[in-house]
Write a protein that holds these residues in place. Structure first.
Motif, PDB file in Angstrom:
ATOM      1  N   UNK A  89       7.955  52.071  62.744  1.00 45.66           N
ATOM      2  CA  UNK A  89       9.195  51.305  62.882  1.00 45.66           C
ATOM      3  C   UNK A  89       9.121  49.946  62.191  1.00 45.66           C
ATOM      4  N   UNK A  90       7.908  49.508  61.870  1.00 41.26           N
ATOM      5  CA  UNK A  90       7.746  48.230  61.190  1.00 41.26           C
ATOM      6  C   UNK A  90       8.159  47.030  62.030  1.00 41.26           C
ATOM      7  N   UNK A  91       7.932  47.122  63.338  1.00 46.13           N
ATOM      8  CA  UNK A  91       8.308  46.016  64.231  1.00 46.13           C
ATOM      9  C   UNK A  91       7.150  45.045  64.362  1.00 46.13           C
ATOM     10  N   UNK A  92       7.313  43.810  63.892  1.00 50.44           N
ATOM     11  CA  UNK A  92       6.227  42.842  64.001  1.00 50.44           C
ATOM     12  C   UNK A  92       5.966  42.423  65.450  1.00 50.44           C
ATOM     13  N   UNK A  93       6.884  42.699  66.356  1.00 47.10           N
ATOM     14  CA  UNK A  93       6.703  42.310  67.753  1.00 47.10           C
ATOM     15  C   UNK A  93       5.828  43.293  68.529  1.00 47.10           C
ATOM     16  N   UNK A  94       5.215  44.252  67.847  1.00 48.99           N
ATOM     17  CA  UNK A  94       4.399  45.260  68.520  1.00 48.99           C
ATOM     18  C   UNK A  94       3.300  44.633  69.374  1.00 48.99           C
ATOM     19  N   UNK A  95       2.653  43.591  68.851  1.00 46.50           N
ATOM     20  CA  UNK A  95       1.576  42.936  69.609  1.00 46.50           C
ATOM     21  C   UNK A  95       2.116  42.209  70.833  1.00 46.50           C
ATOM     22  N   UNK A  96       3.295  41.627  70.708  1.00 49.29           N
ATOM     23  CA  UNK A  96       3.886  40.908  71.845  1.00 49.29           C
ATOM     24  C   UNK A  96       4.215  41.827  73.006  1.00 49.29           C
ATOM     25  N   UNK A  97       4.576  43.056  72.707  1.00 46.80           N
ATOM     26  CA  UNK A  97       4.998  43.981  73.764  1.00 46.80           C
ATOM     27  C   UNK A  97       3.850  44.813  74.331  1.00 46.80           C
ATOM     28  N   UNK A  98       2.705  44.805  73.680  1.00 46.53           N
ATOM     29  CA  UNK A  98       1.586  45.649  74.103  1.00 46.53           C
ATOM     30  C   UNK A  98       1.158  45.374  75.547  1.00 46.53           C
ATOM     31  N   UNK A  99       0.963  44.126  75.912  1.00 44.68           N
ATOM     32  CA  UNK A  99       0.519  43.792  77.275  1.00 44.68           C
ATOM     33  C   UNK A  99       1.549  44.233  78.316  1.00 44.68           C
ATOM     34  N   UNK A 100       2.828  44.027  78.007  1.00 44.96           N
ATOM     35  CA  UNK A 100       3.890  44.462  78.936  1.00 44.96           C
ATOM     36  C   UNK A 100       3.886  45.976  79.091  1.00 44.96           C
ATOM     37  N   UNK A 101       3.673  46.683  77.997  1.00 42.39           N
ATOM     38  CA  UNK A 101       3.648  48.144  78.054  1.00 42.39           C
ATOM     39  C   UNK A 101       2.455  48.658  78.860  1.00 42.39           C
ATOM     40  N   UNK A 128      10.476  40.815  73.965  1.00 43.43           N
ATOM     41  CA  UNK A 128      10.791  40.137  72.698  1.00 43.43           C
ATOM     42  C   UNK A 128      11.050  41.146  71.579  1.00 43.43           C
ATOM     43  N   UNK A 129      11.885  40.764  70.646  1.00 44.57           N
ATOM     44  CA  UNK A 129      12.166  41.617  69.493  1.00 44.57           C
ATOM     45  C   UNK A 129      13.178  42.704  69.774  1.00 44.57           C
ATOM     46  N   UNK A 130      13.904  42.605  70.884  1.00 42.81           N
ATOM     47  CA  UNK A 130      14.918  43.597  71.210  1.00 42.81           C
ATOM     48  C   UNK A 130      14.363  44.873  71.813  1.00 42.81           C
ATOM     49  N   UNK A 131      13.092  44.878  72.169  1.00 38.37           N
ATOM     50  CA  UNK A 131      12.453  46.055  72.750  1.00 38.37           C
ATOM     51  C   UNK A 131      12.559  45.987  74.275  1.00 38.37           C
ATOM     52  N   UNK A 132      12.114  47.039  74.941  1.00 39.11           N
ATOM     53  CA  UNK A 132      12.126  47.067  76.403  1.00 39.11           C
ATOM     54  C   UNK A 132      11.036  48.004  76.896  1.00 39.11           C
ATOM     55  N   UNK A 133      10.672  47.813  78.138  1.00 39.42           N
ATOM     56  CA  UNK A 133       9.806  48.742  78.850  1.00 39.42           C
ATOM     57  C   UNK A 133      10.448  48.935  80.215  1.00 39.42           C
ATOM     58  N   UNK A 134       9.967  49.896  80.986  1.00 36.20           N
ATOM     59  CA  UNK A 134      10.610  50.112  82.279  1.00 36.20           C
ATOM     60  C   UNK A 134       9.634  50.643  83.314  1.00 36.20           C
ATOM     61  N   UNK A 140      17.237  59.440  74.070  1.00 36.75           N
ATOM     62  CA  UNK A 140      18.297  59.646  73.077  1.00 36.75           C
ATOM     63  C   UNK A 140      19.588  58.927  73.439  1.00 36.75           C
ATOM     64  N   UNK A 141      19.866  58.817  74.727  1.00 42.18           N
ATOM     65  CA  UNK A 141      21.120  58.197  75.164  1.00 42.18           C
ATOM     66  C   UNK A 141      20.994  56.698  75.425  1.00 42.18           C
ATOM     67  N   UNK A 142      19.820  56.129  75.162  1.00 40.95           N
ATOM     68  CA  UNK A 142      19.607  54.698  75.372  1.00 40.95           C
ATOM     69  C   UNK A 142      19.337  54.048  74.018  1.00 40.95           C
ATOM     70  N   UNK A 143      20.213  53.141  73.564  1.00 46.54           N
ATOM     71  CA  UNK A 143      20.031  52.550  72.231  1.00 46.54           C
ATOM     72  C   UNK A 143      18.699  51.821  72.048  1.00 46.54           C
ATOM     73  N   UNK A 144      18.103  51.336  73.138  1.00 47.21           N
ATOM     74  CA  UNK A 144      16.816  50.635  73.031  1.00 47.21           C
ATOM     75  C   UNK A 144      15.678  51.632  72.798  1.00 47.21           C
ATOM     76  N   UNK A 145      15.773  52.814  73.401  1.00 50.67           N
ATOM     77  CA  UNK A 145      14.678  53.790  73.349  1.00 50.67           C
ATOM     78  C   UNK A 145      14.872  54.913  72.337  1.00 50.67           C
ATOM     79  N   UNK A 146      16.019  55.003  71.699  1.00 47.92           N
ATOM     80  CA  UNK A 146      16.331  56.168  70.859  1.00 47.92           C
ATOM     81  C   UNK A 146      15.284  56.430  69.780  1.00 47.92           C
ATOM     82  N   UNK A 147      14.672  55.401  69.253  1.00 42.25           N
ATOM     83  CA  UNK A 147      13.665  55.595  68.195  1.00 42.25           C
ATOM     84  C   UNK A 147      12.341  56.149  68.732  1.00 42.25           C
ATOM     85  N   UNK A 148      12.175  56.174  70.060  1.00 41.19           N
ATOM     86  CA  UNK A 148      10.921  56.625  70.656  1.00 41.19           C
ATOM     87  C   UNK A 148      10.926  58.088  71.088  1.00 41.19           C
TER      88      UNK A 148
END
Length: 195
Positions: free
Chosen positions: A147-159, A35-41, A74-82
């Motif tokens: 990053x100010x992403x409010x979806x941080x809590x939603x992605x925590x369990x997936x991460x 959710x929130x345009x984020x991803x994990x892998x 750097x080459x992945x638009x989803x992960x570039x900020x990380x």
């Protein structure tokens, strides 16, 4: 191998580990959209980082893994900020793995395969356990505060779940590959002791 050649060899292998971790992370991952345009892998990039630390020592192995996976980010638009988070955490995986394997277990000084296997497993597990705890934790605060992403809590369990799967598979892969490479590198005269 003389000292100057050993340094060049370590730098070259660090570059090889960076390239290998980039390829494994980028092309052999299973990306899970969150959710929130984020991803994990699910990936084996951390296995290359651990393998590098076992072969080259914590700093060089961690640096190779950190550079390779940061370039992948750097080459992945989803992960570039990380990228900063990746550089820090992957270097730490290498440093912890190297500390356990070489300072505590002294795996390059031992000829006892049982001793080497035990300390290789402990080192890989230690470095990756650090990642299981700190990757989701740092990721949570990084997303929330920086990053100010409010979806941080939603992605925590997936991460937490994906990082745990990565840790188990990377520990197994790194240990199996290291134990297979070790005698071949010794025979070829390319194995060097890390103190």
């Amino acid at each position: 191998m003389e000292q100057k050649n050993q340094k060049v060899y370590k730098i070259a292998l660090t570059g090889l580990m960076a390239a290998l971790s980039y390829v494994v992370f980028t092309f052999l991952q299973i990306k899970i959209q969150l959710p929130g345009g984020d991803a994990t892998s699910i990936h084996l990039g951390n296995a290359v980082c651990v393998l590098g630390a076992l072969l080259l020592g914590g700093f060089y192995g961690g640096l190779g893994g950190a550079i390779g996976m940061a370039i992948g980010d750097m080459f992945d638009p989803v992960y570039v900020t990380y990228v900063p988070k990746t550089l820090l955490l992957k270097l730490c995986i290498g440093l912890i793995t190297g500390l356990i394997a070489h300072k505590l277990g002294k795996i390059t000084e031992s000829n006892d395969n049982a001793h080497v296997l035990k300390w290789t497993v402990l080192a890989a597990a230690g470095g990756l356990l650090f990642n299981v705890i700190f990757d989701p934790l740092v990721g949570y605060y990084y997303k929330l505060l920086i990053l100010g992403k409010p979806a941080a809590e939603l992605t925590l369990a997936w991460n937490v779940a994906s990082t745990s799967i990565n840790a188990v598979t990377s520990t197994i892969a790194a240990v199996v590959i290291y134990m297979a490479l070790r005698p071949a590198l010794r025979k070829a005269g390319l194995f060097f002791k890390i103190k």
